[in-house]
Design a protein around this motif. Structure first.
Motif, short mmCIF file in Angstrom:
data_model
loop_
_atom_site.label_atom_id
_atom_site.label_comp_id
_atom_site.label_asym_id
_atom_site.label_seq_id
_atom_site.Cartn_x
_atom_site.Cartn_y
_atom_site.Cartn_z
N GLY A 1 -29.52 -18.90 9.21
CA GLY A 1 -28.74 -18.95 10.44
C GLY A 1 -29.64 -19.17 11.65
O GLY A 1 -30.85 -19.34 11.52
N GLY A 2 -29.04 -19.15 12.82
CA GLY A 2 -29.84 -19.32 14.03
C GLY A 2 -30.60 -18.05 14.40
O GLY A 2 -31.60 -18.11 15.13
N ILE A 3 -30.15 -16.90 13.90
CA ILE A 3 -30.79 -15.61 14.18
C ILE A 3 -31.53 -15.17 12.92
O ILE A 3 -30.93 -15.10 11.84
N SER A 4 -32.80 -14.88 13.04
CA SER A 4 -33.59 -14.51 11.87
C SER A 4 -33.14 -13.17 11.29
O SER A 4 -32.68 -12.28 12.04
N VAL A 5 -33.26 -13.02 10.00
CA VAL A 5 -32.90 -11.78 9.32
C VAL A 5 -33.77 -10.64 9.83
O VAL A 5 -33.27 -9.51 10.05
N ASN A 6 -35.05 -10.89 10.07
CA ASN A 6 -35.94 -9.84 10.58
C ASN A 6 -35.47 -9.30 11.92
O ASN A 6 -35.50 -8.09 12.17
N LYS A 7 -35.02 -10.21 12.78
CA LYS A 7 -34.54 -9.79 14.10
C LYS A 7 -33.31 -8.90 13.95
O LYS A 7 -33.18 -7.87 14.63
N LEU A 8 -32.41 -9.27 13.06
CA LEU A 8 -31.20 -8.50 12.85
C LEU A 8 -31.52 -7.12 12.27
O LEU A 8 -30.95 -6.11 12.68
N ILE A 9 -32.43 -7.08 11.32
CA ILE A 9 -32.80 -5.79 10.71
C ILE A 9 -33.41 -4.87 11.75
O ILE A 9 -33.13 -3.67 11.78
N ASN A 10 -34.22 -5.43 12.65
CA ASN A 10 -34.83 -4.61 13.71
C ASN A 10 -33.78 -4.06 14.67
O ASN A 10 -34.01 -3.05 15.35
N LEU A 11 -32.61 -4.73 14.73
CA LEU A 11 -31.53 -4.29 15.62
C LEU A 11 -30.44 -3.53 14.89
O LEU A 11 -29.43 -3.14 15.49
N SER A 12 -30.63 -3.30 13.61
CA SER A 12 -29.55 -2.78 12.77
C SER A 12 -29.10 -1.36 13.12
O SER A 12 -27.99 -0.96 12.74
N ARG A 13 -29.90 -0.60 13.83
CA ARG A 13 -29.51 0.76 14.20
C ARG A 13 -28.77 0.81 15.54
O ARG A 13 -28.30 1.87 15.94
N GLU A 14 -28.69 -0.34 16.22
CA GLU A 14 -28.06 -0.37 17.54
C GLU A 14 -26.53 -0.38 17.43
O GLU A 14 -25.97 -0.93 16.48
N GLU A 15 -25.88 0.21 18.43
CA GLU A 15 -24.43 0.09 18.53
C GLU A 15 -24.09 -1.36 18.83
O GLU A 15 -24.92 -2.13 19.32
#
Length: 331
Positions: free
Chosen positions: A222-236
């Protein structure tokens, strides 16, 4: 690609577009006194061509399956390059692959769940899968089936079947978009992956899953990397949307924050995805030669079928018209 090859297909798509259900027809179905009347209103349309085996409202899923198959048949006639049609039909093929694996490992006959939307006959593939001898099945399908069965046998976890086949589906989809090298299709696939990842991450977070689980289910490409999403996974979700505001789907995520807070339903993100993908196709109406208008028609028809399903299910469950309109949002 010679865009003039699609001239006749574009003319056909323009004709079919005029036969799409309009808001007035949806409103009549919503306001119908009961499910039977709503069904009767629906059959006063192109859906009358898809009634093979359909006796009453209870057969609505068969009707919608028939209509999907009919429309993808039209798509096959209009599109010279079948890879374009696959961008939409592959999800049904991979749904069928999930069904095959689950049928095999459970010993249950699940053939009624098959969706026929392409030349990849699911019954034929199922027989080859169960025999272990493939002849003319796509290599991507064979790999997905074997890996999903193998992982299930290792873990006895039915969820792993979905994880493996979802990843295979998006990998296959991305390969097709890359091979076509047409901006609309690249953007469509990239956004589809991003929205899938966001929805998967929100669901996993609600279930209390850890980052290792996220790594298993999130999809690259996708346009957003998986690593970036995982780093944000605890956010509301509101903080997640803000952090992703500069991404292509960022505006759509921000637009869905308040609705998500009010309802707490993941369908908000799914609805925003539909709106975003529909917007991507909006400029196709200005294209005279090329596959984009044909693709846009097929996307619109898929959305129409999903709206019809929601209305019929709502009427069958006696959901009030006002509530049904809320669920449907902007149609």
């Amino acid at each position: 690609m010679d865009r003039l090859d699609y001239a006749q297909g574009v003319v056909m798509a323009r004709v079919y577009e005029k036969k799409l259900l309009d808001k007035g027809k949806f409103e009549k179905m919503i306001d119908a006194k009961d499910a039977d009347e709503a069904f009767k209103i629906l059959l006063d349309s192109e859906y009358a061509k898809s009634t093979d085996g359909v006796d009453s409202i209870k057969d609505y899923e068969l009707l919608l399956k028939n209509e999907t198959a009919r429309v993808f048949g039209l798509g096959s006639e209009m599109l010279h390059d079948k890879r374009i049609l696959e961008i939409l039909s592959l999800k049904y093929d991979y749904h069928n692959l999930k069904t095959m694996v689950k049928s095999k490992v459970s010993g249950k006959n699940l053939e009624e769940l098959f969706i026929y939307s392409s030349e990849n006959n699911p019954e034929k593939i199922r027989l080859q899968f169960e025999s272990g001898h493939f002849t003319d099945t796509k290599s991507e399908f064979i790999k997905a089936l074997r890996e999903a069965e193998e992982k299930y046998n290792e873990t006895s976890d039915p969820q792993i079947i979905d994880v493996v086949i979802d990843k295979a589906y998006f990998r296959h989809l991305k390969d097709i978009a890359d091979s076509l090298a047409i901006e609309l299709f690249s953007d469509y696939v990239s956004a589809s992956i991003d929205f899938f990842n966001i929805s998967s991450m929100l669901r996993a977070r609600r279930m209390g899953k850890n980052q290792n689980f996220m790594e298993r289910v999130l999809v690259e490409g996708g346009g957003i990397s998986v690593n970036k999403l995982i780093n944000l996974s605890r956010e509301e979700f509101d903080r997640l949307a803000t952090a992703l505001k500069s991404e292509k789907i960022g505006r759509a995520l921000l637009d869905s924050v308040e609705k998500y807070k009010e309802s707490g339903s993941f369908s908000v993100v799914d609805n925003e995805k539909d709106v975003y993908l529909r917007t991507l196709n909006s400029n196709s109406r200005f294209v005279s030669f090329g596959p984009e208008p044909i693709f846009a028609y097929l996307v619109a028809k898929e959305k129409e079928i999903s709206v019809v399903r929601l209305i019929l299910v709502g009427k069958l469950n006696n959901i009030p018209s006002t509530k049904l309109r809320e669920r449907l949002g902007d149609i």
